[in-house]
Design a protein around this motif. Structure first.
Motif, short mmCIF file in Angstrom:
data_model
loop_
_atom_site.label_atom_id
_atom_site.label_comp_id
_atom_site.label_asym_id
_atom_site.label_seq_id
_atom_site.Cartn_x
_atom_site.Cartn_y
_atom_site.Cartn_z
N LYS A 71 0.45 -1.16 0.33
CA LYS A 71 0.00 0.10 0.24
C LYS A 71 0.93 1.44 0.09
N LYS A 103 -4.08 1.35 7.04
CA LYS A 103 -4.22 -0.31 6.49
C LYS A 103 -2.77 -1.10 6.68
N VAL A 114 -7.34 -3.68 6.18
CA VAL A 114 -7.50 -2.72 5.87
C VAL A 114 -8.56 -2.62 7.56
N GLU A 127 -4.81 6.79 6.61
CA GLU A 127 -5.71 7.64 5.26
C GLU A 127 -6.64 8.11 6.38
N GLU A 128 -6.57 9.12 5.82
CA GLU A 128 -8.11 10.27 5.48
C GLU A 128 -9.39 9.09 5.57
N PHE A 129 -10.41 9.36 5.80
CA PHE A 129 -11.70 8.16 5.55
C PHE A 129 -12.66 9.61 4.42
N LEU A 130 -13.05 8.64 3.18
CA LEU A 130 -13.17 8.82 2.42
C LEU A 130 -14.52 8.77 2.07
N GLU A 189 -18.17 3.67 -4.11
CA GLU A 189 -17.22 2.42 -4.57
C GLU A 189 -17.54 2.06 -5.80
N LYS A 249 -20.26 -6.13 -0.71
CA LYS A 249 -18.46 -6.89 -0.20
C LYS A 249 -19.02 -7.34 0.99
N GLU A 258 -7.59 2.16 -3.85
CA GLU A 258 -6.76 1.63 -3.91
C GLU A 258 -6.06 0.85 -5.49
P1 AMP Z 1 -8.88 -2.70 0.32
O1 AMP Z 1 -8.78 -4.04 1.30
O2 AMP Z 1 -7.49 -0.92 0.37
O3 AMP Z 1 -9.48 -2.89 -0.30
O4 AMP Z 1 -9.71 -1.31 1.38
C1 AMP Z 1 -11.03 -2.30 2.12
C2 AMP Z 1 -12.06 -1.70 1.77
O5 AMP Z 1 -12.06 -0.47 2.83
C3 AMP Z 1 -12.49 -0.26 0.57
O6 AMP Z 1 -13.13 -1.72 -0.36
C4 AMP Z 1 -13.17 0.78 1.36
O7 AMP Z 1 -14.73 0.48 1.63
C5 AMP Z 1 -12.58 0.64 2.58
N1 AMP Z 1 -11.80 1.66 2.33
C6 AMP Z 1 -10.41 1.57 2.10
N2 AMP Z 1 -9.58 2.81 2.42
C7 AMP Z 1 -10.65 3.58 2.71
C8 AMP Z 1 -10.65 5.68 2.72
N3 AMP Z 1 -9.56 5.74 2.94
N4 AMP Z 1 -12.21 5.88 3.21
C9 AMP Z 1 -12.65 4.93 3.26
N5 AMP Z 1 -13.03 4.14 2.95
C10 AMP Z 1 -11.46 3.57 2.84
#
Ligand code: AMP
Ligand code: GLY
Length: 426
Positions: free
Chosen positions: A107, A149, A159, A191-194, A198, A220, A289
């Motif tokens: 990451k 993460k 995550v 990381e900042e939450f967005l 998706e 998911k 990601e």
């Molecule tokens: P990833 O394993 O990176 O796909 O992350 C798993 C899930 O976490 C993602 O599909 C998002 O739903 C959530 N997520 C990851 N990063 C963020 C973020 N910066 N802001 C909000 N949700 C996030």
């Protein structure tokens, strides 16, 4: 030509289905495959990370195209293994080099790449044992929720979205000091939450040229209304109704082009898929990601909507002519609903006989196997996610209804599926 596909999930069944339709595909081998892939080729019991055994198979079967389904062999360097071996150099490999696969495998690598190339993503910092102490006050003053993460691959579990500072600091400590995710959490990205919605966008690239495949949205969570535990994916829809032409243009200009140009500028050897996990915040796309492979269950809707010959696309990626190809898409919606084992994503039993697979299917439905195996002449469950039923329709809901009708004809002990895939698009 003879083709070898690595993997054993629903994604690989959908890829096998599509590859087998190509006139250029003579013999298809799948290692190790599942009970579904054997309808389209020959399953070979070789592990996806046993590069020596894969080499032998490629030489024995005269393989000229290797398609890597999952990330693990890529992150472990299967592509470099092929490039370095004189006997394997002629094989076209779909999947990036080990260095390129870090877009998914680390990451921190991915975030730095995005920052270098001006690709929109959440603000972040990375921490490891060298700056561990600094991370605690950083977390304590961070806006909530906080996203933590694990840097490396953690089977989709790395995550964490923390709703309080106490929880965030505790998880941070578990990850860095108590190896919560093993070596994967030796480094942590904070990381900042967005806040947004998706979607998944896919390209096939050779690190210079690219084609954009149909986009998709996956579901998911295990429960209705996107509640409960995270899973590998309970269903998917394509196209994504909110990804209109204006938004997709932004995605191409702000995300896809700078990513591919970044690969080229940095001389990263990358022939394969890029899966952009995006979030739409207001009207703007941000990258959550990168993955260096196709998504699962997204592939089970993307391949059915792709009209272009997949072998042709792969060969064009390999020989530098991808720029000449125009992708053709089925205009209809494709929606998949995943049937899973009782208890999944927690503990579940395997080995239950799946009934109903021999019943005739409606013309616009497809059954892709995920965790299935053949045993004593039966098809039995062999994983958490078992079957992905995809249907076409003129609306999301008509496609989902058809998939649920097919699932009603299928059964195994403990079978569960979400009734509400596509619920927000009704
Ligand atoms: P990833 O394993 O990176 O796909 O992350 C798993 C899930 O976490 C993602 O599909 C998002 O739903 C959530 N997520 C990851 N990063 C963020 C973020 N910066 N802001 C909000 N949700 C996030
Ligand atoms: N469906 C999400 C993934 O394949 O990672």
């Amino acid at each position: 030509m003879n083709i070898l596909l690595l993997g054993s999930g629903g994604r690989e069944h959908a890829l096998a289905w599509k590859l087998a339709q190509s006139k250029q595909c003579d013999q298809l081998f799948i290692a190790p495959g599942n009970a579904g892939t054997s309808q389209y080729g020959t399953n070979v019991n070789v592990s996806i990370t046993d590069f020596g055994a894969i080499k032998q198979l490629v030489l024995d079967k005269g393989i000229s195209l290797l398609v890597v389904g999952p990330e693990e062999p890529l992150v472990k360097g299967v592509t470099d293994f092929f490039k370095k071996d004189e006997q394997l150099q002629q094989v076209t490999v779909i999947g990036p080099s080990q260095y390129g696969a870090q877009l998914e495998g680390s990451k921190a690598f991915a975030k730095k790449f995005m920052i270098r190339h001006g690709i929109p993503t959440a603000a972040y910092r990375e921490f490891d044992e060298t700056n561990y102490e600094e991370g605690i006050p950083y977390l304590q003053q961070h806006a909530l929720p906080i996203v933590l993460k694990a840097d490396g691959l953690a089977a989709g579990k790395g995550v964490l979205i923390c709703q309080s500072h106490i929880e965030a600091v505790a998880e941070y400590e578990l990850m860095l000091q108590h190896s919560k995710f093993g070596d994967a959490s030796k480094k942590v990205v904070i990381e900042e939450f967005l806040n947004g919605i998706e979607l998944s966008v896919f390209v096939l690239t050779n690190g210079k040229e690219y084609v954009i495949l149909p986009e998709a949205k996956d579901y998911k969570r295990i429960g209705m209304g996107d509640t409960g535990l995270n899973t590998g994916g309970m269903g998917a829809v394509s196209p994504v109704p909110f990804a209109d032409a204006t938004f997709m243009k932004k995605v191409e200009e702000r995300v896809i082009q700078p990513t591919v140009r970044g690969l080229e500028k940095e001389n990263i050897d990358y022939t394969g898929f890029i899966f952009f996990g995006l979030i739409k915040v207001g009207d703007e796309p941000y990258v959550i990601e990168y993955n260096c492979r196709m998504g699962d269950p997204e592939t089970e809707v993307v391949m059915p909507r792709l009209k272009t010959d997949l072998v042709e696309l792969f060969m064009a990626a390999g020989n530098g002519t991808l720029g000449n190809i125009k992708i053709e898409q089925d205009k209809r919606y494709a929606c998949t609903v995943m049937a899973v084992s009782g208890g999944y994503p927690g503990n579940y039993e395997k080995g239950f006989v799946i009934e109903g697979l021999n019943k005739p299917l409606p013309a616009d439905s497809l059954v892709f196997h995920a965790g299935t195996a053949e045993k004593d002449g039966n098809v039995v469950t062999s994983g958490g996610r078992v079957l992905a039923v995809t249907s076409y329709g003129n609306t999301v809901s008509s496609a989902v209804v058809k998939s649920k009708e097919v699932l009603n004809q299928l059964s195994f002990d403990g079978m569960y599926y979400r009734q509400d895939i596509g619920f927000e698009f009704e």
